[in-house]
Design an enzyme around this catalytic site. Structure first.
Site, PDB file in Angstrom:
ATOM      1  N   ALA A  58       0.883  -1.135  -0.469  1.00 22.32           N
ATOM      2  CA  ALA A  58      -0.071  -0.278  -0.051  1.00 22.32           C
ATOM      3  C   ALA A  58       0.985   1.290  -0.171  1.00 22.32           C
ATOM      4  O   ALA A  58       2.040   0.684   0.559  1.00 22.32           O
ATOM      5  CB  ALA A  58      -0.809   0.190   1.491  1.00 22.32           C
ATOM      6  N   GLY A  78       0.359  -5.184   0.851  1.00 20.48           N
ATOM      7  CA  GLY A  78      -0.424  -4.970   0.177  1.00 20.48           C
ATOM      8  C   GLY A  78      -0.326  -5.432  -1.055  1.00 20.48           C
ATOM      9  O   GLY A  78      -1.543  -6.268  -1.402  1.00 20.48           O
ATOM     10  N   GLU A 104       4.847  -4.728   8.075  1.00 18.85           N
ATOM     11  CA  GLU A 104       3.819  -3.297   8.120  1.00 18.85           C
ATOM     12  C   GLU A 104       4.183  -3.839   9.510  1.00 18.85           C
ATOM     13  O   GLU A 104       4.347  -2.632  10.193  1.00 18.85           O
ATOM     14  CB  GLU A 104       2.083  -3.804   8.036  1.00 18.85           C
ATOM     15  CG  GLU A 104       1.543  -3.402   6.831  1.00 18.85           C
ATOM     16  CD  GLU A 104       1.605  -5.007   6.026  1.00 18.85           C
ATOM     17  OE1 GLU A 104       2.782  -6.229   6.453  1.00 18.85           O
ATOM     18  OE2 GLU A 104       0.990  -5.748   5.071  1.00 18.85           O
ATOM     19  N   GLU A 153      -0.723  -9.217   0.022  1.00 17.57           N
ATOM     20  CA  GLU A 153      -1.441  -9.834   0.164  1.00 17.57           C
ATOM     21  C   GLU A 153      -2.834  -9.687  -1.067  1.00 17.57           C
ATOM     22  O   GLU A 153      -3.571 -10.313  -1.562  1.00 17.57           O
ATOM     23  CB  GLU A 153      -2.820  -8.704   1.001  1.00 17.57           C
ATOM     24  CG  GLU A 153      -2.005  -8.395   2.483  1.00 17.57           C
ATOM     25  CD  GLU A 153      -2.301  -7.467   3.625  1.00 17.57           C
ATOM     26  OE1 GLU A 153      -1.741  -6.275   2.420  1.00 17.57           O
ATOM     27  OE2 GLU A 153      -3.276  -7.283   4.963  1.00 17.57           O
TER      28      GLU A 153
HETATM   29  N1  CAA Z   1       4.358   3.164  -1.089  1.00 22.61           N
HETATM   30  C1  CAA Z   1       5.020   4.127  -1.403  1.00 22.61           C
HETATM   31  N2  CAA Z   1       6.160   4.155  -2.539  1.00 22.61           N
HETATM   32  C2  CAA Z   1       6.787   3.382  -2.136  1.00 22.61           C
HETATM   33  C3  CAA Z   1       6.290   2.170  -2.441  1.00 22.61           C
HETATM   34  C4  CAA Z   1       5.067   2.063  -0.943  1.00 22.61           C
HETATM   35  N3  CAA Z   1       4.633   1.335  -0.615  1.00 22.61           N
HETATM   36  N4  CAA Z   1       6.987   1.501  -2.531  1.00 22.61           N
HETATM   37  C5  CAA Z   1       8.841   1.556  -3.216  1.00 22.61           C
HETATM   38  N5  CAA Z   1       7.801   2.964  -3.007  1.00 22.61           N
HETATM   39  C6  CAA Z   1       8.692   4.581  -3.862  1.00 22.61           C
HETATM   40  C7  CAA Z   1       9.971   4.496  -3.251  1.00 22.61           C
HETATM   41  O1  CAA Z   1       9.156   5.683  -2.364  1.00 22.61           O
HETATM   42  C8  CAA Z   1      10.524   5.111  -4.362  1.00 22.61           C
HETATM   43  O2  CAA Z   1      10.333   6.875  -5.400  1.00 22.61           O
HETATM   44  P1  CAA Z   1      10.703   7.362  -5.427  1.00 22.61           P
HETATM   45  O3  CAA Z   1      12.209   7.574  -6.556  1.00 22.61           O
HETATM   46  O4  CAA Z   1      10.182   8.877  -5.429  1.00 22.61           O
HETATM   47  O5  CAA Z   1      11.580   8.194  -4.035  1.00 22.61           O
HETATM   48  C9  CAA Z   1      10.358   4.184  -5.571  1.00 22.61           C
HETATM   49  O6  CAA Z   1       9.240   3.767  -5.387  1.00 22.61           O
HETATM   50  C10 CAA Z   1      11.698   3.444  -5.762  1.00 22.61           C
HETATM   51  O7  CAA Z   1      11.384   2.530  -4.500  1.00 22.61           O
HETATM   52  P2  CAA Z   1      13.415   2.496  -3.953  1.00 22.61           P
HETATM   53  O8  CAA Z   1      13.910   4.475  -3.826  1.00 22.61           O
HETATM   54  O9  CAA Z   1      12.704   2.801  -2.208  1.00 22.61           O
HETATM   55  O10 CAA Z   1      13.565   1.018  -4.132  1.00 22.61           O
HETATM   56  P3  CAA Z   1      14.356   0.742  -4.043  1.00 22.61           P
HETATM   57  O11 CAA Z   1      14.615  -1.459  -4.697  1.00 22.61           O
HETATM   58  O12 CAA Z   1      15.812   0.627  -3.072  1.00 22.61           O
HETATM   59  O13 CAA Z   1      13.826  -0.643  -2.492  1.00 22.61           O
HETATM   60  C11 CAA Z   1      12.046  -2.200  -1.532  1.00 22.61           C
HETATM   61  C12 CAA Z   1      12.679  -1.384  -2.927  1.00 22.61           C
HETATM   62  C13 CAA Z   1      12.309  -2.263  -1.390  1.00 22.61           C
HETATM   63  C14 CAA Z   1      10.437  -2.577  -2.486  1.00 22.61           C
HETATM   64  C15 CAA Z   1      11.640  -0.523  -0.930  1.00 22.61           C
HETATM   65  O14 CAA Z   1      11.101   0.268  -1.505  1.00 22.61           O
HETATM   66  C16 CAA Z   1      10.086  -0.375  -0.294  1.00 22.61           C
HETATM   67  O15 CAA Z   1      10.360  -1.227   0.904  1.00 22.61           O
HETATM   68  N6  CAA Z   1       9.069  -0.508  -0.088  1.00 22.61           N
HETATM   69  C17 CAA Z   1       7.743  -0.533   1.053  1.00 22.61           C
HETATM   70  C18 CAA Z   1       7.519  -2.000   0.661  1.00 22.61           C
HETATM   71  C19 CAA Z   1       6.465  -2.181   2.321  1.00 22.61           C
HETATM   72  O16 CAA Z   1       7.058  -1.488   3.151  1.00 22.61           O
HETATM   73  N7  CAA Z   1       5.380  -1.978   1.791  1.00 22.61           N
HETATM   74  C20 CAA Z   1       4.738  -2.430   2.940  1.00 22.61           C
HETATM   75  C21 CAA Z   1       3.658  -1.016   2.992  1.00 22.61           C
HETATM   76  S1  CAA Z   1       2.225  -1.651   4.054  1.00 22.61           S
HETATM   77  C22 CAA Z   1       1.475  -2.072   3.698  1.00 22.61           C
HETATM   78  O17 CAA Z   1       1.462  -2.619   2.341  1.00 22.61           O
HETATM   79  C23 CAA Z   1      -0.701  -2.110   4.515  1.00 22.61           C
HETATM   80  C24 CAA Z   1      -1.342  -2.780   4.045  1.00 22.61           C
HETATM   81  O18 CAA Z   1      -1.124  -4.255   4.161  1.00 22.61           O
HETATM   82  C25 CAA Z   1      -2.243  -2.397   3.335  1.00 22.61           C
END
Ligand code: CAA
Length: 258
Positions: A63, A108, A131, A111
């Site tokens: 998400a 998400g 999360e 999920e």
């Molecule tokens: N939400 C918003 N933006 C996200 C995102 C997310 N979940 N995942 C990645 N992005 C964005 C980053 O912010 C980045 O944007 P910018 O270029 O504008 O900075 C872009 O995508 C590329 O990401 P990274 O530079 O971080 O890429 P990376 O290869 O270095 O890392 C990754 C990849 C390990 C997936 C890392 O992006 C990450 O940890 N993302 C978040 C993963 C996460 O925690 N997901 C769970 C979210 S909570 C949820 O989903 C709740 C639920 O159950 C409903």
């Protein structure tokens, strides 16, 4: 840019989450579009769906954290409901849905794949529920569906530790049915879909419904669901043609969905 795209290939529909700049993260707009695209699937001509993410790196990285960061309690609950409603629609969609997981399937994203009937993934796939590391619980069904697929112990470990698992581990614990190279992933998903769509569509749909509706019931009640759906197949043309073809020792000439 269209954040969710749809392509029809014969009886197969391919839905792609298309927000590669944010690794296909799900914000409200993407979730609403996904809902619309699923609603628009023509069930007369579509017998299986494939769900994937755009780009080589990510299925769905979760998400959208920027959108979630400012939510109040009520807004958080509402955001969870938006995701849950569309994921439940996918889970209970009348035809089978195959997740072709092409990279990150986090939060998400994991999920979303869990709301599909079948999951296959590329070798670079990474699954996890990060999360609790962000101060929230999984919010789009992860606390419920992960345990049902991989068992309660493994699900609790993944959720409590927020540790990701690689493709091979996902295969080992039964989270995915198959791991293949990134180049082959979509073709593999289509191969499975093609095997599904050549079978009697009403019987495939009834099988999905029987499995889904029965899984949370005790066996005495669950088996009645099967009996009813099994019985309903006997008023279809496809049952008559399928069995006639068998008895005449020939291949059935294509099911009509009637
Ligand atoms: N939400 C918003 N933006 C996200 C995102 C997310 N979940 N995942 C990645 N992005 C964005 C980053 O912010 C980045 O944007 P910018 O270029 O504008 O900075 C872009 O995508 C590329 O990401 P990274 O530079 O971080 O890429 P990376 O290869 O270095 O890392 C990754 C990849 C390990 C997936 C890392 O992006 C990450 O940890 N993302 C978040 C993963 C996460 O925690 N997901 C769970 C979210 S909570 C949820 O989903 C709740 C639920 O159950 C409903």
């Amino acid at each position: 840019m269209e954040f969710v795209t749809y392509e029809q290939e014969g009886f197969i529909g391919v839905v792609t989450i298309n927000r590669p700049k944010a690794l296909n993260a799900l914000n409200t707009e993407v979730l609403e579009l996904l809902n619309k695209v699923v609603d628009a699937v023509d069930l007369e001509k579509t017998r299986a769906l494939i769900l994937t993410g755009a780009g080589a790196k990510s299925f769905v990285a979760g998400a959208d954290i920027s959108e979630m960061s400012l939510l109040s309690k009520a807004e958080g609950e509402n955001f969870g409901k938006i995701g849950n409603d569309v994921f439940r629609k996918i889970e209970t969609f009348p035809i089978p849905v195959i997740a072709a997981v092409n990279g990150f399937a986090l939060g998400g994203g994991c999920e979303l794949s869990l709301s599909c009937d079948i999951r296959i993934c590329s070798e670079n796939a990474l699954f996890g529920q990060p999360e609790v590391g962000l101060g929230i619980t999984p919010g789009f069904g992860g606390t419920q569906r992960l345990a049902r697929v991989v068992g309660i112990g493994k699900a609790k470990e993944m959720i409590y530790t927020a540790s990701n698992i690689k493709a091979e581990e996902a295969y080992r614990i039964g989270l995915v049915n198959k791991v293949c190279s990134a180049d082959e992933l979509l073709d593999e998903a289509k191969k499975i879909a093609k095997k599904i769509v050549r079978n009697a569509p009403i019987a495939v749909r009834a099988s999905k419904k029987a499995i889904n509706d029965g899984i949370s019931l005790d066996m005495d009640n669950a088996i009645v669901i099967e009996e009813k759906l099994f019985g309903s197949c006997f008023e279809t043309e496809d049952q008559k043609n399928g069995m006639k073809a068998f008895l005449e020792k020939r291949k059935v000439e294509g099911f009509t969905n009637k």
